[in-house]
Design a protein around this motif. Structure first.
Motif, PDB file in Angstrom:
ATOM      1  N   UNK A 291       0.648  -0.721   0.272  1.00  0.00           N
ATOM      2  CA  UNK A 291       0.171   0.270  -0.646  1.00  0.00           C
ATOM      3  C   UNK A 291       0.798   1.662  -0.100  1.00  0.00           C
ATOM      4  N   UNK A 292       1.813   1.063   1.167  1.00  0.00           N
ATOM      5  CA  UNK A 292       3.156   2.459   0.646  1.00  0.00           C
ATOM      6  C   UNK A 292       3.350   3.318  -0.365  1.00  0.00           C
ATOM      7  N   UNK A 293       3.329   2.117  -1.378  1.00  0.00           N
ATOM      8  CA  UNK A 293       3.508   2.798  -3.080  1.00  0.00           C
ATOM      9  C   UNK A 293       2.490   3.974  -3.717  1.00  0.00           C
ATOM     10  N   UNK A 294       1.298   3.389  -2.984  1.00  0.00           N
ATOM     11  CA  UNK A 294       0.295   4.444  -3.352  1.00  0.00           C
ATOM     12  C   UNK A 294       0.293   5.872  -2.694  1.00  0.00           C
ATOM     13  N   UNK A 295       0.562   5.755  -1.135  1.00  0.00           N
ATOM     14  CA  UNK A 295       1.050   7.417  -1.230  1.00  0.00           C
ATOM     15  C   UNK A 295       2.189   7.336  -1.154  1.00  0.00           C
ATOM     16  N   UNK A 296       3.015   7.061  -1.642  1.00  0.00           N
ATOM     17  CA  UNK A 296       4.806   7.693  -2.000  1.00  0.00           C
ATOM     18  C   UNK A 296       4.849   8.703  -2.728  1.00  0.00           C
ATOM     19  N   UNK A 297       3.732   9.293  -4.394  1.00  0.00           N
ATOM     20  CA  UNK A 297       3.739  10.191  -4.420  1.00  0.00           C
ATOM     21  C   UNK A 297       3.776  11.409  -4.314  1.00  0.00           C
ATOM     22  N   UNK A 298       2.771  11.330  -2.388  1.00  0.00           N
ATOM     23  CA  UNK A 298       2.944  12.401  -1.445  1.00  0.00           C
ATOM     24  C   UNK A 298       4.189  12.986  -0.906  1.00  0.00           C
ATOM     25  N   UNK A 299       5.172  12.517  -0.797  1.00  0.00           N
ATOM     26  CA  UNK A 299       6.795  12.620  -0.103  1.00  0.00           C
ATOM     27  C   UNK A 299       7.663  12.388  -1.376  1.00  0.00           C
ATOM     28  N   UNK A 300       7.341  12.256  -3.072  1.00  0.00           N
ATOM     29  CA  UNK A 300       7.972  12.202  -4.129  1.00  0.00           C
ATOM     30  C   UNK A 300       8.778  13.554  -3.643  1.00  0.00           C
ATOM     31  N   UNK A 301       9.642  13.739  -4.935  1.00  0.00           N
ATOM     32  CA  UNK A 301      10.274  14.790  -5.441  1.00  0.00           C
ATOM     33  C   UNK A 301       9.783  15.493  -6.270  1.00  0.00           C
ATOM     34  N   UNK A 302       8.863  15.357  -6.308  1.00  0.00           N
ATOM     35  CA  UNK A 302       8.088  16.256  -7.119  1.00  0.00           C
ATOM     36  C   UNK A 302       7.178  17.350  -6.648  1.00  0.00           C
ATOM     37  N   UNK A 303       6.884  16.607  -5.615  1.00  0.00           N
ATOM     38  CA  UNK A 303       6.339  17.597  -4.657  1.00  0.00           C
ATOM     39  C   UNK A 303       6.719  18.198  -3.859  1.00  0.00           C
ATOM     40  N   UNK A 304       7.862  17.869  -3.369  1.00  0.00           N
ATOM     41  CA  UNK A 304       8.518  19.225  -2.825  1.00  0.00           C
ATOM     42  C   UNK A 304       9.098  20.078  -3.758  1.00  0.00           C
ATOM     43  N   UNK A 305       9.451  19.648  -5.255  1.00  0.00           N
ATOM     44  CA  UNK A 305       9.763  20.792  -6.308  1.00  0.00           C
ATOM     45  C   UNK A 305       8.506  22.460  -6.059  1.00  0.00           C
ATOM     46  N   UNK A 306       7.287  21.234  -6.111  1.00  0.00           N
ATOM     47  CA  UNK A 306       6.060  22.245  -6.125  1.00  0.00           C
ATOM     48  C   UNK A 306       5.461  23.065  -4.936  1.00  0.00           C
ATOM     49  N   UNK A 307       5.799  21.998  -4.010  1.00  0.00           N
ATOM     50  CA  UNK A 307       5.878  22.994  -2.688  1.00  0.00           C
ATOM     51  C   UNK A 307       7.106  24.448  -2.826  1.00  0.00           C
ATOM     52  N   UNK A 308       7.917  24.418  -2.978  1.00  0.00           N
ATOM     53  CA  UNK A 308       9.163  24.912  -3.128  1.00  0.00           C
ATOM     54  C   UNK A 308       8.744  26.305  -4.374  1.00  0.00           C
ATOM     55  N   UNK A 309       7.459  26.140  -5.291  1.00  0.00           N
ATOM     56  CA  UNK A 309       7.407  26.867  -5.969  1.00  0.00           C
ATOM     57  C   UNK A 309       6.165  27.809  -5.531  1.00  0.00           C
ATOM     58  N   UNK A 310       5.296  26.557  -4.990  1.00  0.00           N
ATOM     59  CA  UNK A 310       4.336  27.917  -4.161  1.00  0.00           C
ATOM     60  C   UNK A 310       4.581  28.312  -2.975  1.00  0.00           C
ATOM     61  N   UNK A 311       5.560  28.278  -2.319  1.00  0.00           N
ATOM     62  CA  UNK A 311       6.207  29.184  -1.349  1.00  0.00           C
ATOM     63  C   UNK A 311       7.145  30.284  -1.883  1.00  0.00           C
ATOM     64  N   UNK A 312       7.418  30.411  -2.793  1.00  0.00           N
ATOM     65  CA  UNK A 312       8.244  31.999  -3.429  1.00  0.00           C
ATOM     66  C   UNK A 312       7.272  32.663  -4.250  1.00  0.00           C
ATOM     67  N   UNK A 313       5.528  31.707  -4.836  1.00  0.00           N
ATOM     68  CA  UNK A 313       5.029  32.362  -5.095  1.00  0.00           C
ATOM     69  C   UNK A 313       3.567  33.503  -4.238  1.00  0.00           C
ATOM     70  N   UNK A 314       3.903  32.290  -3.639  1.00  0.00           N
ATOM     71  CA  UNK A 314       2.995  33.549  -1.818  1.00  0.00           C
ATOM     72  C   UNK A 314       3.407  34.135  -1.216  1.00  0.00           C
ATOM     73  N   UNK A 315       4.823  33.871  -1.173  1.00  0.00           N
ATOM     74  CA  UNK A 315       6.083  35.204  -1.001  1.00  0.00           C
ATOM     75  C   UNK A 315       6.295  36.703  -1.417  1.00  0.00           C
TER      76      UNK A 315
END
Length: 475
Positions: free
Chosen positions: A108-132
């Motif tokens: 079951x871990x393979x189906x929730x792993x995308x939440x912690x994937x590298x691409x999610x962190x890339x997007x979070x970084x973009x969202x943080x910059x945009x919000x700032x």
């Protein structure tokens, strides 16, 4: 008085119940159709799913259900994404079930792993910059500096508005960018009548710039992130490499869109426009603005020169996430305001791709397609399907459905072509006011009619095959 209160409460509850019943009916209808798709052929002894495992049939049911729920909007898009993850964990991840072996408690871990994937962190970084940028009004300040120089020059003003929107959409949410630029240009628009051609052209330029700018970078729009997250290990695309692939067709489409706007709304216009407002900023905001500019520059340099610096784009995203928090620009309240619904939708799309691939559904689907269709043909076909679907539903949802299926139809060396083609096509959907949030924001100004989106949207759609041809050369 008591009778009136009870009557009013009854009316409110009645309305609530009607809305709930409507949503529930849509949801149950989607579940019924998905169940029939999976089980009906077996009931009648049809060999529709020969060669498809029980896990593959279960995954097919989840895909169909997700597609129907996204199309009918029976529930919010992020809720569908969470439902997808939950169903995959509960059905495919259950030990001894249709997919996981007896006693295997880790599948079951393979189906929730995308939440912690590298691409999610890339997007979070973009969202943080945009919000700032939005919090410190750095985006408005930069946009205002350029647009003030173009007042009194209609053609250059519209081009500047579209260019500013395009560039910001490469690194920020296109929805936030469209809202920001519409706010910036509001004083100019106030000096024009609702039917003024130049005003209509300015608003349409905002929508087109926001829609087309996002496809140029990995973080510009979620379909791009889905591609980056699902590409095989040997086919991964880096930040700067994506720009080399997607920026040229994006600029081509934007140039054509501007040419149409100039011809239809700007040509021959000599309308005088009002000065843009200047909002005073306090010292603290100015200091924070400088901090944001520094971290924005550092992050962009790391993103674009990742191979040179030896730092991957997701790791570079930690620079603004950590740095802006430590410097006090991003607070707990700011983190709460990030578009987590978009991130959940992205995670659900990536998880759906995992299920499609791991259960064998993708391979089975590939076997149903007539042999002989070349990779370019697959890319063209799925790009046009993605273009149509994205005009009627979330482009992220459409990409999540089509990207893993299209990739299953070609050899590993050609997956880049078909997957990137689908992402670019899904980001180009702009025929209707409801097709994209930037379109909806532009339409809400009251200056545009539905047909104003249809013509440039169709022009862009006709040019998508040219963009796919370009991708076939560079990918």
């Amino acid at each position: 008085m008591l009778t009136d209160t009870r009557a009013q409460a009854a009316r409110i509850l009645g309305s609530f119940n009607r809305n709930e019943r409507k949503s529930l009916l849509r949801t149950l209808s989607c579940v019924l159709v998905a169940a029939l798709v999976v089980w009906l052929p077996g009931w009648f002894g049809l060999s529709v799913y020969d060669g498809l495992s029980a896990a593959g049939r279960a995954s097919l049911g989840i895909v169909v259900l997700a597609a129907l729920l996204w199309i009918t909007e029976a529930m919010p898009a992020f809720a569908v994404a969470l439902l997808v993850i939950g169903l995959q964990v509960g059905i495919l991840g259950r030990p001894g079930g249709v997919f996981a072996a007896e006693g295997d408690k880790q599948v079951w871990l393979m189906f929730v792993a995308p939440w912690a994937s590298s691409i999610m962190w890339l997007f979070i970084g973009g969202f943080v910059l945009a919000h700032a940028c939005a919090k410190t009004k750095l985006d408005e300040w930069l946009a205002g500096m350029l647009l003030r120089r173009l007042l009194g020059k209609p053609a250059l003003l519209v081009l500047g508005i579209m260019a500013v929107t395009y560039v910001f959409s490469m690194f920020m949410s296109n929805t936030a960018t469209a809202a920001m630029v519409m706010t910036m240009t509001a004083p100019v628009l106030l000096g024009m009548g609702k039917e003024a051609k130049l005003g209509r052209g300015m608003v349409l330029a905002v929508a087109c710039g926001a829609n087309l700018g996002g496809m140029a970078t990995i973080i510009g729009t979620p379909p791009n992130a889905i591609v980056a997250g699902q590409l095989p290990a040997g086919q991964k695309i880096q930040f700067l490499e994506w720009m080399g692939i997607a920026l040229p067709p994006s600029l081509m489409l934007a140039a054509v869109a501007y040419a149409y706007i100039w011809w239809r709304y700007v040509r021959g216009e000599q309308t005088q426009v009002n000065e843009l407002e200047r909002e005073p900023s306090d010292d603290r905001t100015l200091r924070q603005r400088v901090v944001v500019m520094i971290f924005f520059a550092i992050t962009l340099i790391l993103w674009m020169g990742g191979s040179f610096w030896g730092v991957s784009a997701p790791v570079a995203s930690l620079v603004p996430i950590v740095g802006l928090a430590v410097c006090g620009v991003m607070t707990a309240e700011d983190i709460n305001e990030l578009p987590w619904d978009v991130l959940l939708l992205l995670a659900g799309g990536l998880s759906l791709g995992v299920g499609v691939n791991e259960t064998g559904l993708a391979n089975w689907f590939a076997e149903q397609i007539p042999i002989g269709l070349p990779p370019l043909g697959v890319a063209m076909a799925f790009a046009m399907v993605g273009l149509v679907l994205s005009n009627l539903m979330s482009n992220t949802a459409a990409a999540a459905l089509l990207i893993p299926l299209s990739a299953s139809l070609v050899a590993p060396e050609n997956v880049r072509l078909v997957m990137v083609a689908v992402a670019i096509a899904c980001s180009s959907s702009m025929c209707l006011p409801i097709s994209t949030p930037p379109n909806a924001i532009a339409y809400s100004s009251g200056r545009l009619r539905a047909v104003d989106f249809l013509v440039p949207g169709l022009i862009i759609a006709v040019l998508i095959p040219l963009a796919v041809l370009w991708l076939s050369v560079v990918t």
